[in-house]
Motif scaffolding. Structure first.
Motif, PDB file in Angstrom:
ATOM      1  N   LYS A  62       0.825  -1.334  -0.272  1.00  0.00           N
ATOM      2  CA  LYS A  62      -0.091   0.138   0.093  1.00  0.00           C
ATOM      3  C   LYS A  62       0.845   1.248  -0.060  1.00  0.00           C
ATOM      4  O   LYS A  62       1.751   1.264   0.742  1.00  0.00           O
ATOM      5  CB  LYS A  62      -0.978   0.025   1.076  1.00  0.00           C
ATOM      6  N   GLU A  63       0.368   2.222  -0.691  1.00  0.00           N
ATOM      7  CA  GLU A  63       1.152   3.449  -0.754  1.00  0.00           C
ATOM      8  C   GLU A  63       1.481   3.998   0.907  1.00  0.00           C
ATOM      9  O   GLU A  63       0.364   4.235   1.541  1.00  0.00           O
ATOM     10  CB  GLU A  63       0.317   4.361  -1.405  1.00  0.00           C
ATOM     11  N   PRO A  64       2.632   4.249   1.176  1.00  0.00           N
ATOM     12  CA  PRO A  64       2.938   4.779   2.636  1.00  0.00           C
ATOM     13  C   PRO A  64       1.902   6.072   2.785  1.00  0.00           C
ATOM     14  O   PRO A  64       1.974   6.764   1.930  1.00  0.00           O
ATOM     15  CB  PRO A  64       4.311   5.135   2.490  1.00  0.00           C
ATOM     16  N   GLN A  65       1.426   6.219   3.878  1.00  0.00           N
ATOM     17  CA  GLN A  65       0.316   7.213   4.364  1.00  0.00           C
ATOM     18  C   GLN A  65       1.041   8.009   5.328  1.00  0.00           C
ATOM     19  O   GLN A  65       1.220   7.549   6.677  1.00  0.00           O
ATOM     20  CB  GLN A  65      -0.960   6.624   4.866  1.00  0.00           C
ATOM     21  N   HIS A  66       1.809   9.121   4.941  1.00  0.00           N
ATOM     22  CA  HIS A  66       2.409  10.211   5.913  1.00  0.00           C
ATOM     23  C   HIS A  66       1.588  11.230   6.111  1.00  0.00           C
ATOM     24  O   HIS A  66       0.448  11.600   5.606  1.00  0.00           O
ATOM     25  CB  HIS A  66       3.629  10.707   5.340  1.00  0.00           C
ATOM     26  N   ASP A  67       1.754  11.981   7.114  1.00  0.00           N
ATOM     27  CA  ASP A  67       0.973  12.959   7.607  1.00  0.00           C
ATOM     28  C   ASP A  67       1.882  14.418   7.739  1.00  0.00           C
ATOM     29  O   ASP A  67       2.334  14.572   8.664  1.00  0.00           O
ATOM     30  CB  ASP A  67       0.072  12.977   8.846  1.00  0.00           C
ATOM     31  N   ILE A  68       2.278  15.005   6.825  1.00  0.00           N
ATOM     32  CA  ILE A  68       2.828  16.524   6.736  1.00  0.00           C
ATOM     33  C   ILE A  68       2.147  17.636   6.654  1.00  0.00           C
ATOM     34  O   ILE A  68       2.543  18.770   6.143  1.00  0.00           O
ATOM     35  CB  ILE A  68       4.169  16.194   5.702  1.00  0.00           C
ATOM     36  N   SER A  69       0.756  17.516   7.112  1.00  0.00           N
ATOM     37  CA  SER A  69       0.093  18.689   7.209  1.00  0.00           C
ATOM     38  C   SER A  69       0.783  19.711   8.192  1.00  0.00           C
ATOM     39  O   SER A  69       1.259  19.151   9.100  1.00  0.00           O
ATOM     40  CB  SER A  69      -1.353  18.257   7.599  1.00  0.00           C
ATOM     41  N   SER A  70       0.157  20.924   7.963  1.00  0.00           N
ATOM     42  CA  SER A  70       0.759  21.885   8.989  1.00  0.00           C
ATOM     43  C   SER A  70       0.458  21.823  10.372  1.00  0.00           C
ATOM     44  O   SER A  70       1.376  21.838  11.321  1.00  0.00           O
ATOM     45  CB  SER A  70       0.198  23.400   8.417  1.00  0.00           C
ATOM     46  N   PRO A  71      -0.860  21.056  10.613  1.00  0.00           N
ATOM     47  CA  PRO A  71      -1.242  21.135  11.980  1.00  0.00           C
ATOM     48  C   PRO A  71      -0.265  20.009  12.690  1.00  0.00           C
ATOM     49  O   PRO A  71       0.228  20.207  13.823  1.00  0.00           O
ATOM     50  CB  PRO A  71      -2.579  20.883  11.980  1.00  0.00           C
ATOM     51  N   PRO A 521       7.145  -0.568   8.918  1.00  0.00           N
ATOM     52  CA  PRO A 521       5.798  -0.725   8.273  1.00  0.00           C
ATOM     53  C   PRO A 521       5.162   0.604   7.689  1.00  0.00           C
ATOM     54  O   PRO A 521       4.521   0.466   6.665  1.00  0.00           O
ATOM     55  CB  PRO A 521       4.907  -1.212   9.259  1.00  0.00           C
ATOM     56  N   LEU A 522       5.600   1.775   8.363  1.00  0.00           N
ATOM     57  CA  LEU A 522       4.933   2.753   7.827  1.00  0.00           C
ATOM     58  C   LEU A 522       5.628   3.735   6.934  1.00  0.00           C
ATOM     59  O   LEU A 522       5.516   4.826   6.342  1.00  0.00           O
ATOM     60  CB  LEU A 522       4.665   4.037   9.213  1.00  0.00           C
ATOM     61  N   CYS A 523       6.750   3.098   6.494  1.00  0.00           N
ATOM     62  CA  CYS A 523       7.761   3.725   5.656  1.00  0.00           C
ATOM     63  C   CYS A 523       8.321   5.275   6.183  1.00  0.00           C
ATOM     64  O   CYS A 523       8.299   5.947   5.201  1.00  0.00           O
ATOM     65  CB  CYS A 523       7.385   3.821   4.242  1.00  0.00           C
ATOM     66  N   LEU A 524       8.669   5.163   7.210  1.00  0.00           N
ATOM     67  CA  LEU A 524       9.237   6.542   7.808  1.00  0.00           C
ATOM     68  C   LEU A 524      10.438   6.927   7.539  1.00  0.00           C
ATOM     69  O   LEU A 524      10.830   8.001   7.102  1.00  0.00           O
ATOM     70  CB  LEU A 524       8.853   6.595   9.176  1.00  0.00           C
ATOM     71  N   LEU A 525      11.246   5.955   7.425  1.00  0.00           N
ATOM     72  CA  LEU A 525      12.881   6.158   7.470  1.00  0.00           C
ATOM     73  C   LEU A 525      13.238   6.036   5.883  1.00  0.00           C
ATOM     74  O   LEU A 525      13.335   5.054   5.292  1.00  0.00           O
ATOM     75  CB  LEU A 525      13.699   5.140   8.141  1.00  0.00           C
ATOM     76  N   VAL A 530      16.757   3.223  -1.895  1.00  0.00           N
ATOM     77  CA  VAL A 530      17.395   1.778  -2.049  1.00  0.00           C
ATOM     78  C   VAL A 530      16.143   1.137  -2.738  1.00  0.00           C
ATOM     79  O   VAL A 530      16.558   0.571  -3.973  1.00  0.00           O
ATOM     80  CB  VAL A 530      17.753   1.140  -0.791  1.00  0.00           C
ATOM     81  N   VAL A 531      15.114   0.793  -2.258  1.00  0.00           N
ATOM     82  CA  VAL A 531      13.826   0.219  -3.208  1.00  0.00           C
ATOM     83  C   VAL A 531      12.693   1.103  -3.394  1.00  0.00           C
ATOM     84  O   VAL A 531      12.336   1.963  -2.104  1.00  0.00           O
ATOM     85  CB  VAL A 531      13.521  -1.211  -2.334  1.00  0.00           C
ATOM     86  N   ARG A 532      12.018   0.711  -4.309  1.00  0.00           N
ATOM     87  CA  ARG A 532      10.690   1.690  -4.316  1.00  0.00           C
ATOM     88  C   ARG A 532       9.819   1.257  -3.843  1.00  0.00           C
ATOM     89  O   ARG A 532       9.376   0.207  -3.316  1.00  0.00           O
ATOM     90  CB  ARG A 532      10.375   1.385  -6.003  1.00  0.00           C
ATOM     91  N   MET A 533       9.067   2.318  -3.056  1.00  0.00           N
ATOM     92  CA  MET A 533       7.890   2.210  -2.262  1.00  0.00           C
ATOM     93  C   MET A 533       6.570   2.755  -3.112  1.00  0.00           C
ATOM     94  O   MET A 533       5.482   2.694  -2.503  1.00  0.00           O
ATOM     95  CB  MET A 533       8.042   2.908  -0.891  1.00  0.00           C
ATOM     96  N   SER A 534       6.747   3.353  -4.111  1.00  0.00           N
ATOM     97  CA  SER A 534       5.675   3.485  -5.007  1.00  0.00           C
ATOM     98  C   SER A 534       5.847   3.510  -6.365  1.00  0.00           C
ATOM     99  O   SER A 534       7.015   3.293  -6.796  1.00  0.00           O
ATOM    100  CB  SER A 534       5.421   5.323  -4.679  1.00  0.00           C
ATOM    101  N   ASN A 535       4.939   3.167  -7.009  1.00  0.00           N
ATOM    102  CA  ASN A 535       5.015   2.839  -8.563  1.00  0.00           C
ATOM    103  C   ASN A 535       5.622   3.991  -9.137  1.00  0.00           C
ATOM    104  O   ASN A 535       5.411   5.417  -8.797  1.00  0.00           O
ATOM    105  CB  ASN A 535       3.609   2.761  -9.149  1.00  0.00           C
ATOM    106  N   PRO A 536       6.485   3.912 -10.088  1.00  0.00           N
ATOM    107  CA  PRO A 536       7.189   5.145 -10.774  1.00  0.00           C
ATOM    108  C   PRO A 536       6.077   5.899 -11.502  1.00  0.00           C
ATOM    109  O   PRO A 536       5.032   5.110 -12.333  1.00  0.00           O
ATOM    110  CB  PRO A 536       8.111   4.423 -11.788  1.00  0.00           C
ATOM    111  N   LYS A 537       6.391   7.112 -11.887  1.00  0.00           N
ATOM    112  CA  LYS A 537       5.230   7.849 -12.587  1.00  0.00           C
ATOM    113  C   LYS A 537       5.646   7.452 -14.328  1.00  0.00           C
ATOM    114  O   LYS A 537       6.832   7.126 -14.623  1.00  0.00           O
ATOM    115  CB  LYS A 537       5.226   9.356 -12.456  1.00  0.00           C
ATOM    116  N   ALA A 538       4.809   7.884 -15.098  1.00  0.00           N
ATOM    117  CA  ALA A 538       5.164   7.498 -16.619  1.00  0.00           C
ATOM    118  C   ALA A 538       6.575   8.483 -16.791  1.00  0.00           C
ATOM    119  O   ALA A 538       6.623   9.258 -16.675  1.00  0.00           O
ATOM    120  CB  ALA A 538       3.853   7.846 -17.303  1.00  0.00           C
ATOM    121  N   GLY A 539       7.323   7.699 -17.691  1.00  0.00           N
ATOM    122  CA  GLY A 539       8.677   8.244 -17.896  1.00  0.00           C
ATOM    123  C   GLY A 539       9.841   8.402 -16.966  1.00  0.00           C
ATOM    124  O   GLY A 539      10.965   8.776 -17.096  1.00  0.00           O
TER     125      GLY A 539
END
Lengths: 544, 544
Positions: A62-71, A521-525, A530-539
């Motif tokens: 699953k795409e890592p879900q981070h919270d970098i919102s201002s609050p 598990p949250l892909c914080l670090l 090293v290894v992809r944690m998201s699918n590459p964008k086109a190109g």
């Protein structure tokens, strides 16, 4: 095959065709059902897909879900201030920029790739507290020490918090009799060796100037001394690590060797800050050699130089280092005027020797004969410390002499490295040199030739980036085809990441991803490295 | 903190207080509810507890669920027969017994700890197919090669299938110019060195006679050559591994060094067959030294001998090996008559030298002086190959000379090893010797003293097992208190497993368990070894 929980939900939904019930009671009931089901569905969404597989393909992550919102960041800032004090947190733009990328990095930084804040811990405890906060708040974290890495290792692709280890720069304890030293992550290898020399001791790994222990562990670095002494992997006895959830572990005590459990020390070495944060390291040291010397020999061709190396390696002569600089590199050194003398502009081998004086003299003798067998054009060896420094100065100046030829800010230097089985080194160096010549770019070859490892140092401007990228791409492809590796010592970072499956196979990369996911598990670090944690964008990924 | 799904169920149960509905409809409804809930509950039971933590404490692990029922094993047998042929599967009792334990193992095998069948694959493909069947059928698997391990490493605690690699015993390819060799797991290190010698090459790790590459990788072994050349960790370039679900990965190609991704090679080295099965290895080799020699020196006390070692190690003299045998061990060698001569029954150091003849002579000279500084009683060095063999014969005969003193089947030999920082070696050897004397058992000390690693070799009979166990227990405790390790080279297996948390801390062991669980979620591969996967029974773990 993961148990599909979505399937379970669907089945339940199917069971609840309650057509035989009507009226308000059945409506109330249906409302309860609906809310129950949505509750259940929610619970299921939070759960990861469960699998009994040994590997984790990108398609199942699953795409890592981070919270970098201002609050969230503001709240984290307030919490961090309590732990570290306001003066140990920075959001100054220039400092954020400085921890995003460098002018010698081959990664092309994107605008959003900057930390939101920098924190400066002073202890393992601080780092654990920081990670507890980031784990709870799902804020991504990137570690920073010397900042000398070249493949985008510390560029924070998802923002968040940069942990700068600058305050953790102490040599904690030197155990002279045990030949080990306990250090914090921001100790530089040059400073460490200055201090060790006072006790007649020595720590061999010698990566780029300015590199610090934390990053050296992260990259699994090496340098000119690796041929004789091995890489960082061979010089770390133990690591204190803060894991993604703030758990502190120590991988070992201080025995010289151990077979007690999985080799966590070595798992973290080369993991580029993606599995845990180094807050302390126990390093092996050795007595300084009684005598050292340096020799330099030039050859008619790269292949002649390689023949010389092959003979020396094949005899098992324990020279301390064998380095190669090609003709273009020697030209750059002359042109830059960075050494006190002029050099033949030909492929040149640089040798270091270490041992007792008898051993050193014997080694020089063997090397001289091998050079002669390989049709050398010149051979010089140092008879004094001054001569050693003079002869080695050219090797030392290699990268900087190319950097010195940059005309302005739009000029960059790309230093890409690969390694191959020793016998294939002449082939790959020759083919890469032809490619470099064709490109029209100024580009040199510098190699840790005893390890089958070399660098292409490419000068390019903004408009020539794709040209440089193409050279490195083809060099990497050649290395893989020759049973080599996409990087011998620079690490993967962002730049080499999409080459890994070609070198190792998808399943091996999926096993790496499984380990990453297990420890973080949250892909914080240092997420995305090293290894992809998201699918590459086109190109985004270059065609193979 | 794991998301407690049981909690979710309870909440749902709470919501379904449908008191306002009565009659048959509500009964039917309640039946649907009940069955839905039990479905849900079942689904939840199958799911592991989800956690965002970086480690896996034993308390959060579900007991592994294997299926070793007769129908399942019979069905597996039928499937395996198709892949391997009936002649490559065995259920002969004597063969099953042979793969359960050995007379030199310190693990006391329980009656049920036997494989149900043995399979003999001939290729990586075979092994992958076997694991696919075992994964689907949840049958536990134990790997077997040389069978020389001593800590219960291959004892199948949960029965199931033993994979004996005996048929995979080929040297696949020797790359002379690259100084590497590709081998299958059942190649013995002695045979390998015989073959390599024909090309003037050498593979340094030298564990117990009979050990094979698969097990040597598993144990992360070393031997007498480790002081100069390092352990198994330093000599493996790449591994082909079959994972628990049958996935095949290759950790590297053949470069001498690499920084490309996590160091999976080293993660599998020392993992004792719990993370994956080695089906091929690429090993580094080096040119045979031009000259070798051996020296033997005896000393008034262990501490004098240790002083000699300390001086040599402190000078960084690259001797090929430094071994210590204590007075009792020398007595056993004399008594057993296993060598052609008699030896002083005093603490004795054995040295190996390797290099050019000039280097070897120089090293002998330095060692002789250090021995004299440490008040040695005798010093002999070999002037011919015959003398080398004679002098080294005592070191070689050490373990066997104690084995030879067994009177009958009820006598056993316990060979336990620990390692400490070098400076603490004299302390731990002396304290352990006192403990051995007090016990009244015949027990010797044999050490790879240059690495701070030594073995207690204890002769005991069935009635004295607890006495021997106590000695090892206290030795391990001492090693941990001196910042050492519970095993320098023998590995953890079953015997050292419960000591690991004392050496490394619970969190570190929990991180190891997390990795084990990630790569082998069903705990099929050598389950129970290295880290606990089930709670101990009452009295199973010795009080600290």
């Amino acid at each position: 095959m993961p148990l599909s929980l979505t399937g379970v939900t669907t089945m339940f939904e199917g069971s609840f065709q309650l057509n035989s019930i009507s009226g308000s009671k059945s409506q109330a009931l249906n409302t309860i059902f609906a809310s129950t089901l949505s509750c259940l569905y929610l619970a299921i969404q939070v759960l990861p897909q469960y699998s009994t597989a040994s590997t984790l393909p990108l398609s199942e992550l699953k795409e890592p879900q981070h919270d970098i919102s201002s609050p969230n960041l503001n709240a984290a800032f307030a919490e961090l201030k309590v732990i570290l004090g306001a003066s140990n947190i920075s959001t100054v733009q220039a400092e954020l920029d400085h921890r995003s990328n460098s002018s010698w990095s081959s990664h092309q930084e994107k605008l959003h790739e900057k930390p939101h804040m920098i924190v400066f811990p002073s202890s393992t405890k601080d780092v654990a507290a920081i990670m507890q906060i980031c784990h709870r708040r799902r804020i991504p974290v990137t570690a920073y020490s010397g900042g000398t890495s070249v493949e985008g290792q510390y560029t924070p692709t998802r923002g968040g918090i940069c942990i700068d280890f600058a305050r953790m720069d102490k040599i904690v304890t030197l155990h002279e009799k045990d030949l080990d030293v306990v250090v914090q992550p921001a100790v530089g290898w040059e400073f460490l060796n200055e201090e060790l020399a006072k006790s007649n001791l020595f720590f061999p790994p010698d990566p780029g100037p300015g590199a610090q222990i934390g990053g050296m562990v992260g990259t699994g670095c090496s340098g000119t001394n690796a041929y004789r002494y091995g890489t960082m992997r061979e010089w770390v006895l133990s690591l204190t690590i803060v894991l993604a959830d703030g758990t502190v572990i120590k991988t070992r005590q201080r025995p010289r060797k151990s077979s007690a459990g999985y080799d966590l020390t070595k798992l973290f070495i080369g993991s580029e800050g993606t599995l845990g944060l180094v807050t302390e390291a126990v390093l092996k040291v050795i007595p300084l050699p009684q005598t050292t010397s340096v020799a330099v020999a030039s050859f008619p061709s790269i292949r002649d130089a390689a023949d010389c190396v092959s003979e020396i390696v094949g005899k098992g002569v324990p020279v301390a280092a064998i380095e190669i600089l090609d003709d273009v590199q020697m030209h750059c050194i002359n042109k830059s005027g960075m050494t006190d003398r002029m050099w033949p502009e030909a492929p040149t081998l640089f040798f270091k020797f270490a041992g007792t004086s008898i051993q050193v003299l014997e080694q020089i003798d063997i090397v001289k004969k091998s050079a002669s067998n390989a049709r050398n054009k010149s051979f010089e060896f140092a008879k004094s410390q001054q001569e050693q420094d003079d002869l080695w100065s050219a090797r030392k100046a290699a990268l900087w002499s190319v950097m010195a030829l940059r005309k302005d800010e739009s000029d960059h230097v790309w230093t890409g490295d690969v390694a191959v089985p020793i016998s294939r080194l002449p082939d790959i160096m020759e083919e890469t040199k032809q490619d470099l010549s064709k490109s029209g770019l100024l580009a040199t070859i510098v190699g840790h030739v005893g390890d089958g490892n070399f660098h292409a140092v490419i000068l390019y401007n903004d408009g020539q980036r794709e040209l440089a990228n193409g050279i490195v791409h083809r060099m990497v492809k050649r290395a893989i085809e020759m049973e080599g590796t996409v990087t011998g010592e620079h690490g993967v970072g962002l730049v080499k990441r999409d080459y890994l499956p070609y070198e190792l196979g998808e399943a091996t990369v999926d096993a790496m991803r499984q380990l990453k996911h297990a420890l973080d598990p949250l892909c914080l670090l240092n997420c995305d490295k090293v290894v992809r944690m998201s699918n590459p964008k086109a190109g985004e990924v270059k065609a193979w």
